[in-house]
Design an enzyme around this catalytic site. Sequence first.
Site, PDB file in Angstrom:
ATOM      1  N   ASN A  12      44.205  43.696  40.142  1.00 34.98           N
ATOM      2  CA  ASN A  12      45.509  44.168  39.683  1.00 34.98           C
ATOM      3  C   ASN A  12      45.769  45.485  40.405  1.00 34.98           C
ATOM      4  OD1 ASN A  12      47.755  45.117  38.377  1.00 34.98           O
ATOM      5  ND2 ASN A  12      46.685  45.616  36.451  1.00 34.98           N
ATOM      6  N   TRP A  13      46.616  45.406  41.413  1.00 33.06           N
ATOM      7  CA  TRP A  13      46.867  46.612  42.228  1.00 33.06           C
ATOM      8  C   TRP A  13      47.682  47.656  41.469  1.00 33.06           C
ATOM      9  CZ3 TRP A  13      48.521  45.160  47.941  1.00 33.06           C
ATOM     10  CH2 TRP A  13      47.463  44.497  48.566  1.00 33.06           C
ATOM     11  N   LYS A  14      48.267  47.277  40.352  1.00 30.35           N
ATOM     12  CA  LYS A  14      49.195  48.160  39.636  1.00 30.35           C
ATOM     13  C   LYS A  14      50.260  48.656  40.629  1.00 30.35           C
ATOM     14  CE  LYS A  14      45.456  49.571  36.643  1.00 30.35           C
ATOM     15  NZ  LYS A  14      45.181  50.226  35.389  1.00 30.35           N
ATOM     16  N   HIS A  99      49.973  43.207  29.951  1.00 31.73           N
ATOM     17  CA  HIS A  99      49.031  44.281  30.290  1.00 31.73           C
ATOM     18  C   HIS A  99      49.263  45.443  29.321  1.00 31.73           C
ATOM     19  CE1 HIS A  99      46.982  47.477  32.448  1.00 31.73           C
ATOM     20  NE2 HIS A  99      46.334  46.535  33.106  1.00 31.73           N
ATOM     21  N   GLU A 101      49.415  48.493  29.730  1.00 30.03           N
ATOM     22  CA  GLU A 101      50.366  49.512  30.199  1.00 30.03           C
ATOM     23  C   GLU A 101      51.798  49.079  29.894  1.00 30.03           C
ATOM     24  OE1 GLU A 101      48.787  49.808  34.179  1.00 30.03           O
ATOM     25  OE2 GLU A 101      46.985  50.753  33.360  1.00 30.03           O
ATOM     26  N   GLU A 171      40.924  43.220  27.784  1.00 33.44           N
ATOM     27  CA  GLU A 171      40.887  44.545  28.404  1.00 33.44           C
ATOM     28  C   GLU A 171      40.996  45.612  27.315  1.00 33.44           C
ATOM     29  OE1 GLU A 171      42.208  44.302  32.797  1.00 33.44           O
ATOM     30  OE2 GLU A 171      43.955  44.714  31.581  1.00 33.44           O
ATOM     31  N   GLY A 177      40.933  52.169  33.430  1.00 34.60           N
ATOM     32  CA  GLY A 177      41.171  53.324  34.286  1.00 34.60           C
ATOM     33  C   GLY A 177      40.450  54.578  33.825  1.00 34.60           C
ATOM     34  N   SER A 215      37.457  49.205  33.899  1.00 33.92           N
ATOM     35  CA  SER A 215      36.440  49.963  34.631  1.00 33.92           C
ATOM     36  C   SER A 215      35.301  49.088  35.149  1.00 33.92           C
ATOM     37  CB  SER A 215      35.920  51.121  33.771  1.00 33.92           C
ATOM     38  OG  SER A 215      36.977  52.026  33.495  1.00 33.92           O
ATOM     39  N   GLY A 236      41.189  46.599  38.182  1.00 30.56           N
ATOM     40  CA  GLY A 236      42.255  47.529  38.557  1.00 30.56           C
ATOM     41  C   GLY A 236      41.851  48.375  39.752  1.00 30.56           C
TER      42      GLY A 236
HETATM   43  C1  PEP Z   1      43.565  46.930  34.757  1.00 29.22           C
HETATM   44  O1  PEP Z   1      44.467  47.709  34.979  1.00 29.22           O
HETATM   45  O2  PEP Z   1      43.826  45.748  34.484  1.00 29.22           O
HETATM   46  C2  PEP Z   1      42.187  47.425  34.849  1.00 29.22           C
HETATM   47  C3  PEP Z   1      41.229  46.678  34.408  1.00 29.22           C
HETATM   48  O3  PEP Z   1      42.019  48.681  35.405  1.00 29.22           O
HETATM   49  P1  PEP Z   1      40.619  49.400  35.808  1.00 29.22           P
HETATM   50  O4  PEP Z   1      39.737  48.343  36.437  1.00 29.22           O
HETATM   51  O5  PEP Z   1      41.028  50.446  36.789  1.00 29.22           O
HETATM   52  O6  PEP Z   1      40.036  49.929  34.557  1.00 29.22           O
END
Ligand code: PEP
Length: 257
Positions: A12-14, A99, A101, A171, A177, A215, A236
């Site tokens: 997931n590049w966000k 998600h 976010e 998640e 993050g 993470s 992410g």
């Molecule tokens: C995500 O945004 O879906 C995610 C898992 O982020 P990260 O791996 O950076 O925690």
Amino acid sequence: MSRERAKLVVGNWKMHGRIKDNAALLTEVAAGASALQNEVSVGVCVPCPYLAQSQALLAGSVVRWGVQDVSAHAQGAYTGEVAAEMAADFGVTYAIVGHSERRAYHRESPELVAAKARRALDAGLTPIVCIGETLDERESDATEQVIGGQLDAVLLVLSEEEAARIVIAYEPVWAIGTGKSATAEQAQSVHAFVRAKLVEKGAAVASVPVLYGGSVKPENAQELFGQRDIDGGLIGGASLKSKDFLAICQAARTALQ
Ligand code: PEP
């Protein structure tokens, strides 16, 4: 012990990327993923402006591409939104919905997330439905209630046959993050709960992939992916570096062996 079936790792590049940087990242991921054969499926969910670039660079490779959200509507006066059918025009496979976010910053309700999942399916896409609890919710022992509610809202609007075509990503919000992943035991315990709910929905739904996200790094991926009910990961930050992302994909393969 993990289940004996192929793993799925999706980036997931966000809101990251630029045409010139993406080209190297996509090309390197495609080259590295080809060595994983059929044991690990790999995808990247990119910002919509880069769908055409992703399609051009990934078509013919083993890597699939996707979007990070879709509208709950088919088309119309919804300025700024992107319809699942539009994404499908670019050969997209995956659509992340729900998600954390988006749930937090855009106040997306469980019902709206369910409507988005249904739109994605109608357009022939595979929704990756994100569910997860905040730290407060975990600390007040509400994890199962929260993610159970988020999952139920989606399963309620889908038939057994439709539900069998989704992917779930657990998640924990506190792990996204932050650099602080759930432990393998914490994640497995929630994944087992999710699996039981999928089984309740019907036999065809029991084998829906349940990914862990939050993470994930090359250092912790293999232990997480080695858990019985963890079928791969939604990645992410680490998906923005081909070396780290491919190391995580390789860890998924190792976890199968
Ligand atoms: C995500 O945004 O879906 C995610 C898992 O982020 P990260 O791996 O950076 O925690």
